[in-house]
Design a protein around this motif. Structure first.
Motif, PDB file in Angstrom:
ATOM      1  N   VAL A   7       0.831  -1.199   0.000  1.00  0.00           N
ATOM      2  CA  VAL A   7       0.000   0.000   0.000  1.00  0.00           C
ATOM      3  C   VAL A   7       0.869   1.255   0.000  1.00  0.00           C
ATOM      4  O   VAL A   7       2.023   1.234   0.418  1.00  0.00           O
ATOM      5  N   ALA A   8       0.286   2.332  -0.474  1.00  0.00           N
ATOM      6  CA  ALA A   8       0.929   3.640  -0.427  1.00  0.00           C
ATOM      7  C   ALA A   8      -0.121   4.649   0.019  1.00  0.00           C
ATOM      8  O   ALA A   8      -1.265   4.583  -0.416  1.00  0.00           O
ATOM      9  N   PRO A  49       0.328   8.444   0.249  1.00  0.00           N
ATOM     10  CA  PRO A  49       0.932   9.775   0.223  1.00  0.00           C
ATOM     11  C   PRO A  49      -0.079  10.838   0.630  1.00  0.00           C
ATOM     12  O   PRO A  49      -1.236  10.785   0.224  1.00  0.00           O
ATOM     13  N   GLU A  50       0.376  11.795   1.454  1.00  0.00           N
ATOM     14  CA  GLU A  50      -0.460  12.912   1.902  1.00  0.00           C
ATOM     15  C   GLU A  50      -1.678  12.457   2.694  1.00  0.00           C
ATOM     16  O   GLU A  50      -2.636  13.215   2.836  1.00  0.00           O
ATOM     17  N   VAL A  68      -2.860  -0.971  -3.027  1.00  0.00           N
ATOM     18  CA  VAL A  68      -3.806   0.070  -2.618  1.00  0.00           C
ATOM     19  C   VAL A  68      -3.092   1.416  -2.583  1.00  0.00           C
ATOM     20  O   VAL A  68      -2.016   1.528  -1.993  1.00  0.00           O
ATOM     21  N   VAL A  69      -3.695   2.414  -3.204  1.00  0.00           N
ATOM     22  CA  VAL A  69      -3.218   3.790  -3.092  1.00  0.00           C
ATOM     23  C   VAL A  69      -4.305   4.624  -2.420  1.00  0.00           C
ATOM     24  O   VAL A  69      -5.419   4.728  -2.934  1.00  0.00           O
ATOM     25  N   ALA A  70      -3.977   5.179  -1.262  1.00  0.00           N
ATOM     26  CA  ALA A  70      -4.860   6.128  -0.576  1.00  0.00           C
ATOM     27  C   ALA A  70      -4.172   7.479  -0.687  1.00  0.00           C
ATOM     28  O   ALA A  70      -3.124   7.695  -0.089  1.00  0.00           O
ATOM     29  N   LEU A  71      -4.769   8.362  -1.462  1.00  0.00           N
ATOM     30  CA  LEU A  71      -4.078   9.575  -1.902  1.00  0.00           C
ATOM     31  C   LEU A  71      -4.730  10.793  -1.258  1.00  0.00           C
ATOM     32  O   LEU A  71      -5.826  11.199  -1.648  1.00  0.00           O
ATOM     33  N   GLY A  72      -4.063  11.340  -0.251  1.00  0.00           N
ATOM     34  CA  GLY A  72      -4.567  12.576   0.335  1.00  0.00           C
ATOM     35  C   GLY A  72      -5.863  12.439   1.100  1.00  0.00           C
ATOM     36  O   GLY A  72      -6.689  13.341   1.098  1.00  0.00           O
ATOM     37  N   VAL A  73      -6.048  11.299   1.772  1.00  0.00           N
ATOM     38  CA  VAL A  73      -7.274  11.120   2.558  1.00  0.00           C
ATOM     39  C   VAL A  73      -6.936  11.079   4.048  1.00  0.00           C
ATOM     40  O   VAL A  73      -5.787  10.859   4.440  1.00  0.00           O
ATOM     41  N   LEU A  79      -9.618   7.468   7.478  1.00  0.00           N
ATOM     42  CA  LEU A  79     -10.371   6.430   6.781  1.00  0.00           C
ATOM     43  C   LEU A  79      -9.796   5.066   7.112  1.00  0.00           C
ATOM     44  O   LEU A  79      -8.598   4.927   7.365  1.00  0.00           O
ATOM     45  N   ILE A 138      -9.400   1.605   5.123  1.00  0.00           N
ATOM     46  CA  ILE A 138      -9.447   1.078   3.762  1.00  0.00           C
ATOM     47  C   ILE A 138      -8.831  -0.311   3.809  1.00  0.00           C
ATOM     48  O   ILE A 138      -7.651  -0.460   4.114  1.00  0.00           O
TER      49      ILE A 138
END
Lengths: 353, 353
Positions: free
Chosen positions: B294-295, B297-298, B311-316, B319, B321
């Protein structure tokens, strides 16, 4: 005009884009044209089916990379030619490859294969409007009336009217800042450049030779030495590698003298990001766009999409959630422009393994 | 005390829980004990490895359903017996099946297989503290000092001291409202009921017969008629079906007279929800718990977990996930108690297909 009495138009469908902002659905080997963004048919198939009327259109020429050639053929019932680009060099060389594979007076309708056009009748009517101008030697582009001050698109400024709904272009302008874009939208003289063009092959090649002779030279040599097998053509890779990588806008449209714009209101979207797709809808009563085997109880204003995977978005708001069997993206709505980097990040993770 | 001179304790590991709030990792056929919640070993293996010292412990008895028997055996190097419950009837009957499969004076340490115990030495020390009381006929439970006014747990009120860190229980109380829980936590006389027990098999069965005779009768008949093959035992399903479905707390601990509590501070968590797991950490500098490929960022204060999927969770923010190859959950941190229903919802979607 009477389409049956006009020369048939050869669609040139560009299927080279990666669509890296649409990860995890788009990825190397499965670029955006091959994705069924609406959940049903691929962008490429939808694009080809718009220009299928045999009274108006000859079978299309597809320009794509060899690694997706098989997938492209599987999507198309009828293609005149698949031109397999040795490498991606942007649109000016790609279109030159197509133009060099037809007669100089063939009318080419250049179509990106990864845009949405909701009103196909309006699109075809605009092609009819543009055709006489193209036959008179104009390089015609299609202009989309902006509905917001987007900074990610190119804009075309209308100049004097050529009559019949066509205007000479006053200028081509690349991605403006917000203030500039707001001024243009308010002024009403600027349209978005949708990357759709109609012109005679010879007129394009002549303008290309005048303004980017290295592109024309490289493409000409590549086509002269191209290998052909059935419907597939392989331009010579060594010759093609000499071409600068440059867009048709920069190489030709911004510089040539006989450039015209046909404004058209046809429900166009570049479908270039998950946010753009959320805007296209259809949204449910809670503002959600749900595609696939998904559930979004107590959630609002989300795009939730599952492909070969079940997705539950429980009580979340303003999120983009896209899942395939091997990749998942979660990003706030409005931030999906950032996804390009995320996809690159993940591909890097993939390589490390 | 000198463990080597005491009778060995037989662990009874209950592996029947589904863990439906941990969808999509937990699901029918892959219940919580079989999940590697920490990303390494299954909860069951971790539980069994806590009670593996041969000076203190005999090989364990596992109580589980037949459909996971093979997976359970694969997780355990050494088990005395797998008791395959014909159906789930809650803990009182399950423990009775184990108690009826050993000598009456065998000391049983009942352990749920889906909890986290960070400080294993403290746990083993508490077992040492409890052992003399259990040998004197007390039904000993282990009490966890509450660190917040949780409303989802049962509480044990300490009564008079029995010396050596053990107290007679004054009362067992099921899930309180918040105000009550706050009062108990402030008062310092209440501990959480962790569902871990130490007693002699005969003492448990005697108390069960006194307070829930139908459970004892059904379990006794089921064990009398049980089929045995290698390490597996199948209690008779028809006889077992006559048992009420009831917890050991309700059936015995709340009613029996010789019930004691051994308070223990051992970094316990029921690991019952994604929020509980986020609290356990380890968190990175941005408050994220990241597990798998997973990544984020931000992103901040998120649990992001990918199993066989990127999995990319981008700027959240805030949460949870969790993604597997066939299920994805996105829920705000703090709301993961709601996941039980989401899992059920998805299973329903599955059935419809």
């Amino acid at each position: 005009m009477d389409a049956a009495r006009s020369p048939r138009i050869t669609p040139v469908i560009l299927a080279g884009g990666a669509g890296s902002r649409l990860w995890p659905l788009s990825r190397p080997g499965r670029p955006k044209p091959l994705i069924a963004l609406s959940g049903k048919e691929s962008m490429l198939r939808v694009t080809a089916s718009r220009v299928v009327d045999p009274k108006r259109f000859a079978p299309p020429i597809i320009v794509c990379s060899e690694d997706i050639a098989h997938a492209v053929e599987a999507e198309l019932d009828d293609a005149a030619l698949l031109i397999l680009e040795p490498e991606g060099r942007n649109t000016a060389p790609a279109i030159a490859l197509a133009a060099l594979n037809v007669e100089p007076d063939a009318l080419l309708l250049v179509c990106p294969s990864d845009h949405v056009i909701a009103d196909e009748a309006a699109f075809l009517a605009a092609v009819d409007v543009a055709q006489p101008a193209a036959l008179e030697g104009w390089l015609v582009t299609f202009g989309i009336k902006p509905d917001r001050a987007a900074t990610g698109y190119g804009y075309i400024e209308r100049g004097e009217s050529l009559g019949r709904g066509i205007f000479k272009t006053a200028s081509f302008r690349e991605k403006p800042d917000t203030a500039t874009a707001e001024g243009w939208v308010a002024g009403g003289q600027h349209d978005w450049n949708a990357g759709i063009f109609l012109f005679r092959a010879g007129d394009y090649l002549q303008a290309l030779g005048a303004h980017e002779p290295k592109v024309l030279e490289a493409a000409s040599k590549a086509v002269s030495a191209q290998r052909r097998e059935g419907r597939r053509a392989w331009p010579d890779s060594q010759a093609f590698a000499a071409s600068p990588s440059v867009s048709i806008d920069y190489a030709v449209m911004e510089k040539a003298s006989r450039v015209a714009v046909a404004p058209v209101d046809m429900g166009w979207s570049d479908a270039g990001s998950w946010d753009a797709l959320h805007e296209l809808g259809p949204l449910d009563a809670d503002g959600n766009l749900l595609l696939g085997d998904v559930a979004a109880p107590e959630s609002a204003n989300c795009l939730v999409r599952g492909e070969r995977v079940k997705v539950v978005a429980l009580g979340v708001r303003d999120l983009i959630i896209v899942a395939t069997g091997d990749g998942v993206l979660v990003v706030p709505r409005g931030d999906s422009q950032k996804v390009r980097d995320a996809g690159a990040l993940l591909e890097k993770m993939r390589e490390k393994k």
